[in-house]
Design an enzyme around this catalytic site. Structure first.
Site, PDB file in Angstrom:
ATOM      1  N   HIS A  16       0.827  -1.208   0.000  1.00 14.39           N
ATOM      2  CA  HIS A  16       0.000   0.000   0.000  1.00 14.39           C
ATOM      3  C   HIS A  16       0.861   1.258   0.000  1.00 14.39           C
ATOM      4  O   HIS A  16       0.655   2.178  -0.797  1.00 14.39           O
ATOM      5  CB  HIS A  16      -0.920   0.013   1.224  1.00 14.39           C
ATOM      6  N   GLU A 251       5.061  -4.326 -12.308  1.00 14.80           N
ATOM      7  CA  GLU A 251       6.449  -3.950 -12.584  1.00 14.80           C
ATOM      8  C   GLU A 251       7.119  -4.981 -13.489  1.00 14.80           C
ATOM      9  O   GLU A 251       7.838  -4.630 -14.429  1.00 14.80           O
ATOM     10  CB  GLU A 251       7.217  -3.816 -11.268  1.00 14.80           C
TER      11      GLU A 251
END
Length: 347
Positions: A16, A251
């Site tokens: 987060h 990613e």
């Protein structure tokens, strides 16, 4: 001021707060002041690494409702923005901050319809929740889909990824915490495969990191990384990645590293929907179904990919097609443009 409300610790790990850090750095790049609001000192190690200011609320991270008495006095300027990234919000919490400042809520799954000016769900599976229907006529702006995946600037470089004839280097990641001890179990099972080199990324909140470093540092085929700042380069040098679900999968898509993933927590249960479609990635299962089973699946998948360059090439191409690495820029641009439009309307 642009505030970010997020936490990190051994239970929450770092997902987060890391995606908030990515967005915050983009705001800073655009000349905006940011401040993180954190329940306790646990996230300091990450925020100070990126030189981002913060205020410690000295509250219980597991009880957002209980922090309102401390939080509301900070939100005294209605022109400020509060970006919230937590599963622990309540209707009262969101209703309260909504009346004080402009709110942006980042979520992964539709738990409830909350009061928020902007809602972000960048996951591939966002469509299963029918956000447009549920937020119809609410005035909430929706930023939906992988185009908004917030990745650090290095993931927008679009360098070519080399798919080698034979796989040798395996990247292994398990988020910031790994409270269920995946890395420890995984290395116990596979570390003796001498033909492979394992690149192990140890998260900031991993409780086993001292033991792992003591046991495996110095091994010829095991490399350990901690507090790593060039993860994209490590991804690029590896032939296969093994990763827990989460933002890391996006990613890996941006880089193009063929990936085997597993789910680690209940909030990741939908990740397999998007990432396994059309064989983009290989799914090894949920860790709560047993680490032994997951490790067996991972080992089988790795073995099948070592000599199969064609399979890895196709996976890599599908991954890079999904993600361009510009999600954080889009989020910041749209929030700032939204602010500009409000100002022009008010004028």
């Amino acid at each position: 001021m642009i505030y970010f409300r997020a936490d990190a610790n051994e239970t929450l790990a770092s997902g987060h707060i890391m995606r908030c850090i990515t967005i915050a750095l983009e705001f800073v790049q655009e000349g905006n002041a940011v401040t993180f609001l954190i329940a306790d000192a646990n996230p300091r190690v990450l925020l100070e690494r990126y030189k981002l200011p913060y205020i410690i609320l000295n509250t219980d991270w597991n009880n957002l409702e209980g922090e309102l008495e401390v939080l509301v006095p900070i939100l005294k300027n209605p022109e400020d923005i509060l970006i919230i990234d937590s599963y622990l919000v309540t209707e009262n919490y969101m209703n309260t901050v909504y009346t004080k400042v402009k709110t942006v809520y980042i979520e992964d799954q539709m738990q409830k319809k909350y009061s928020t000016h902007i809602l972000i769900n960048y996951n591939l599976y966002y469509f299963i929740f029918d956000y447009p229907g549920k937020y119809q006529d609410s005035g909430t702006r929706l930023f939906l889909g992988a185009q908004y995946a917030p990745l650090r600037s290095e993931f927008s470089e679009h360098k070519a990824y080399e798919v080698r004839k034979k796989a040798r280097d395996i990247l292994v990641m398990c988020g910031g915490g790994d409270e269920k001890g995946f890395l420890k179990s995984f290395l116990s099972e596979i570390s003796d495969i001498g033909t492979l080199h394992f690149h192990i990324v140890i998260g900031a909140y991993n409780k086993d990191k001292k033991e792992l470093k003591k046991r495996y540092e110095g091994r010829d085929n095991i490399y350990m990384y901690e507090n790593i700042s060039n993860i994209n380069e490590v991804m690029r040098m590896c032939d296969i990645a093994v990763s827990a679900a989460g933002n890391t999968l996006y990613e890996l898509c941006a880089v193009g590293t063929p990936t085997i993933f597993f789910t680690y927590s209940y909030n990741q249960k939908y990740d397999y929907i998007g990432f396994t479609e059309n064989d983009i990635m290989l799914y090894a299962g949920n860790i709560d179904d047993g680490k032994e089973r997951i490790i067996k699946n991972i080992t089988r998948y790795v073995t099948s990919l070592i000599d199969n360059r064609e399979k890895r090439f196709k996976m890599s191409n599908k991954m890079t097609y999904l993600i361009d690495g510009l999600g954080a820029k889009r989020i910041v641009k749209n929030i700032l443009e939204d602010e500009k439009n409000v100002d022009n309307t008010s004028a």
